[in-house]
Every structure is written in structure tokens, then in C-alpha cells.
Design a protein around this motif. Structure first.
Motif, short mmCIF file in Angstrom:
data_model
loop_
_atom_site.label_atom_id
_atom_site.label_comp_id
_atom_site.label_asym_id
_atom_site.label_seq_id
_atom_site.Cartn_x
_atom_site.Cartn_y
_atom_site.Cartn_z
N GLU A 93 0.82 -1.21 0.00
CA GLU A 93 0.00 0.00 0.00
C GLU A 93 0.86 1.26 0.00
O GLU A 93 0.34 2.36 -0.19
CB GLU A 93 -0.92 0.01 1.22
N ALA A 141 3.03 3.47 -1.91
CA ALA A 141 3.29 3.65 -3.34
C ALA A 141 4.78 3.82 -3.63
O ALA A 141 5.28 3.33 -4.64
CB ALA A 141 2.51 4.86 -3.87
N GLY A 155 -2.54 -2.81 -3.12
CA GLY A 155 -1.68 -1.70 -3.51
C GLY A 155 -2.27 -0.87 -4.63
O GLY A 155 -3.40 -1.09 -5.08
N GLU A 156 -1.49 0.08 -5.09
CA GLU A 156 -1.94 1.08 -6.05
C GLU A 156 -1.76 0.58 -7.49
O GLU A 156 -0.63 0.39 -7.94
CB GLU A 156 -1.14 2.36 -5.84
N GLY A 164 -2.07 2.12 -10.21
CA GLY A 164 -1.41 3.08 -11.09
C GLY A 164 0.06 2.81 -11.25
O GLY A 164 0.63 2.96 -12.34
N CYS A 165 0.73 2.39 -10.17
CA CYS A 165 2.16 2.05 -10.24
C CYS A 165 2.38 0.90 -11.21
O CYS A 165 3.34 0.91 -11.99
CB CYS A 165 2.68 1.65 -8.86
N THR A 222 -9.28 -7.91 -7.31
CA THR A 222 -9.90 -6.77 -6.63
C THR A 222 -11.37 -6.71 -6.96
O THR A 222 -11.82 -7.27 -7.96
CB THR A 222 -9.22 -5.46 -7.07
#
Length: 211
Positions: A104, A106, A128-129, A131-132, A151
Motif C-alpha cells: 500500500e 506507493a 496496492g496502487e 497506477g504504479c 480486486t
């Protein structure tokens, strides 16, 4: 630094089957090289010779994905925020490398992705993100590889994500029984026609089907 960036990288990148532990980097607590399966056990394995990175690998369904990917012949890197369960899983299934950090975070996730050697074939994100991961996929992943996002929060945008990172594929698996999630994840990795789909385990694949 992580095991795979040392003088003796992990097995996919030219060393023996086992890497070496390193010091922390990018907010992580360091990576540990692991032994993989013997080549004689991998005939007829659909992920043979492919690298799969599993992030958040100790969540029940994601842990089962790691097991299934390894059984399918993948060279496996797994991460989790909990060192103990991560060690236990790595010892149980035999992986090429691990890294312990909070997915989590980033900055830590970006640092981990930036430390991976060369190109990888598939990334499974269990937390986690995203976008990364999308930025990483555009830069570094092999054409025809895949992102598998486990998810319930992204189904509405999976088609958009798939269009952004093509020819890397993006698919979402919603919550379901761990065994069903795992078999679905491996099926999506090896099926080059599947991208932009949202799968509820136990039902047929459905979604935008972006090609």
C-alpha cells in the motif's frame, strides 16, 4: 539491494537456482533468493520460462495463485508486507526471490518495480496502487504479458486500463474461492486472447474483451 540486482542475479538472469539475501532498498526490508523447481519437473508447463511477479502474495487467494503459477512452471517472485508468512510461503513452494514491503506504500512499490531485472511476463496484484503497476507495464513488461488484478474495485475501468497498456493485457478477477481464483488467474495469463475482462470465478469470462 534486492537479490536480483547483485553480482549473482536470480536464475532467470544467468545464475544458478538460488540468489542471495540483500540489504533493504526503496522502503523494503530486502529480498531473498530461493530455489526453483528442477527443469525435469516442468515439461508441459504452460508458464515454463516465464517470470511471474506476485504482489501481496500471502492473501489467501493470491497465495494460491502463486502456488498454481509455480506448478505451471513459472519463475516466481513474491512480495508481502508480513515477513513471517512470506518466508513460510517461499519455503513451501520454492520461489526465485522474495521482497517484504507494504504494497500500500506507493513509494515502496515503485522502488520494488524499478529494481526488477529486465522484463517480466506477468504481474499479479493482490493489493496496492494499480497506477504504479500500469506505469511499470507500459515501460517494462513483455508484449503479450499480462496484469492480473485481484480486486472488487476496478471492474468499471478494466477496459480503459487494457487500452492504455496494450499489447500488455489487463484482466480483473473479483473475489471468489481461492482455488477458483487461482485457476482463473493462470488461465488468463496463458490465454493471449483475453484482455479487458472481468471474471467472477465459477462463471464464464465476461467483460469488454479489448483486443
Amino acid at each position: 539491494m534486492p537479490a536480483w540486482t547483485q553480482e549473482k542475479p536470480w536464475s532467470r538472469y544467468g545464475c544458478g537456482a538460488t540468489g542471495e539475501a540483500g540489504a533493504p532498498t526503496g522502503g523494503s526490508t530486502g529480498a531473498i533468493g530461493r530455489g526453483g523447481r528442477h527443469a525435469d519437473d516442468m515439461s508441459d508447463s504452460p508458464l515454463l520460462g516465464q517470470t511471474v511477479v506476485v504482489i501481496g502474495g500471502c492473501a489467501p487467494a493470491v497465495r494460491e495463485i502463486a502456488r498454481r503459477a509455480k506448478q505451471a512452471g513459472a519463475q516466481l517472485v513474491i512480495t508481502d508486507r508480513r515477513a513471517g508468512p512470506l518466508e513460510d510461503l517461499a519455503d513451501e513452494i520454492g520461489v526465485e526471490a522474495t521482497d517484504c514491503f507494504d504494497e500500500e506504500d506507493a513509494d515502496a512499490l515503485e522502488a520494488f518495480l524499478g529494481s526488477l531485472p529486465g522484463h517480466v511476463d506477468h504481474v499479479v496484484l493482490g493489493g496496492g496502487e494499480p497506477g504504479c503497476i500500469v506505469r511499470y507495464a507500459r515501460r517494462e513488461m513483455r508484449d503479450g504479458g499480462s496484469l492480473v488484478l485481484v480486486t472488487t474495485t476496478l471492474p468499471a475501468v478494466v477496459g480503459q486500463l487494457a487500452a492504455e497498456v496494450a499489447p500488455v493485457r489487463v484482466n480483473v478477477i473479483t473475489d471468489g474461492p481461492a482455488q477458483a481464483v487461482a485457476s482463473t488467474a493462470v488461465a488468463l495469463m496463458i490465454d493471449p486472447s483475453r484482455t479487458g475482462v472481468v471474471v467472477s470465478p465459477g462463471t464464464p469470462c465476461a467483460g469488454s474483451g479489448v483486443s
